[in-house]
Design a protein around this motif. Sequence first.
Motif, mmCIF file in Angstrom:
data_model
loop_
_atom_site.group_PDB
_atom_site.id
_atom_site.type_symbol
_atom_site.label_atom_id
_atom_site.label_comp_id
_atom_site.label_asym_id
_atom_site.label_seq_id
_atom_site.Cartn_x
_atom_site.Cartn_y
_atom_site.Cartn_z
ATOM 1 N N LYS A 25 0.836 -1.205 0.000
ATOM 2 C CA LYS A 25 0.000 0.000 0.000
ATOM 3 C C LYS A 25 0.868 1.250 0.000
ATOM 4 O O LYS A 25 0.517 2.253 -0.618
ATOM 5 N N ASP A 29 1.193 4.958 -3.762
ATOM 6 C CA ASP A 29 1.008 6.408 -3.834
ATOM 7 C C ASP A 29 2.080 6.984 -4.762
ATOM 8 O O ASP A 29 3.275 6.818 -4.501
ATOM 9 N N SER A 30 1.663 7.660 -5.820
ATOM 10 C CA SER A 30 2.628 8.161 -6.812
ATOM 11 C C SER A 30 3.573 9.209 -6.227
ATOM 12 O O SER A 30 4.717 9.324 -6.667
ATOM 13 N N THR A 31 3.130 9.970 -5.233
ATOM 14 C CA THR A 31 4.013 10.949 -4.608
ATOM 15 C C THR A 31 5.149 10.247 -3.886
ATOM 16 O O THR A 31 6.317 10.640 -4.000
ATOM 17 N N ARG A 32 4.824 9.186 -3.163
ATOM 18 C CA ARG A 32 5.879 8.438 -2.468
ATOM 19 C C ARG A 32 6.814 7.769 -3.473
ATOM 20 O O ARG A 32 8.026 7.710 -3.259
ATOM 21 N N GLN A 63 5.251 12.638 3.573
ATOM 22 C CA GLN A 63 5.483 11.383 2.853
ATOM 23 C C GLN A 63 6.743 10.675 3.354
ATOM 24 O O GLN A 63 6.771 9.449 3.458
#
Length: 105
Positions: A25, A29-32, A63
């Motif tokens: 999971k 997240d694309s930012t992470r 993040q």
Amino acid sequence: MTMLSCKLDELPDEEEMYDLAELFKVFGDSTRIRILFALFASEFCVNDLAENLGMTQSAVSHQLKILKMNSLVKSRREGKQMYYYLADDHVRTIISMGREHIEEK
């Protein structure tokens, strides 16, 4: 034991499968992912990450906290600055294998 040779009665226990799902999971997240890719190349402080990724320092810090809590990123202090880097080669391998997988499509 690899999953290729795993029999149904040899599956990991529920807690281990839950922990693995939670780990994946974090990669969802694309930012992470952007932060991990930046750290793939070099270690960075929050300010430099924020500038290079076009994000606020607050967003990057948030993040990084999640990544650090999940043992994907580590940090070191140099004076007043904290520098962040990938925790180990496992993180590099997960990212590299994920890229290989999507490039096969």
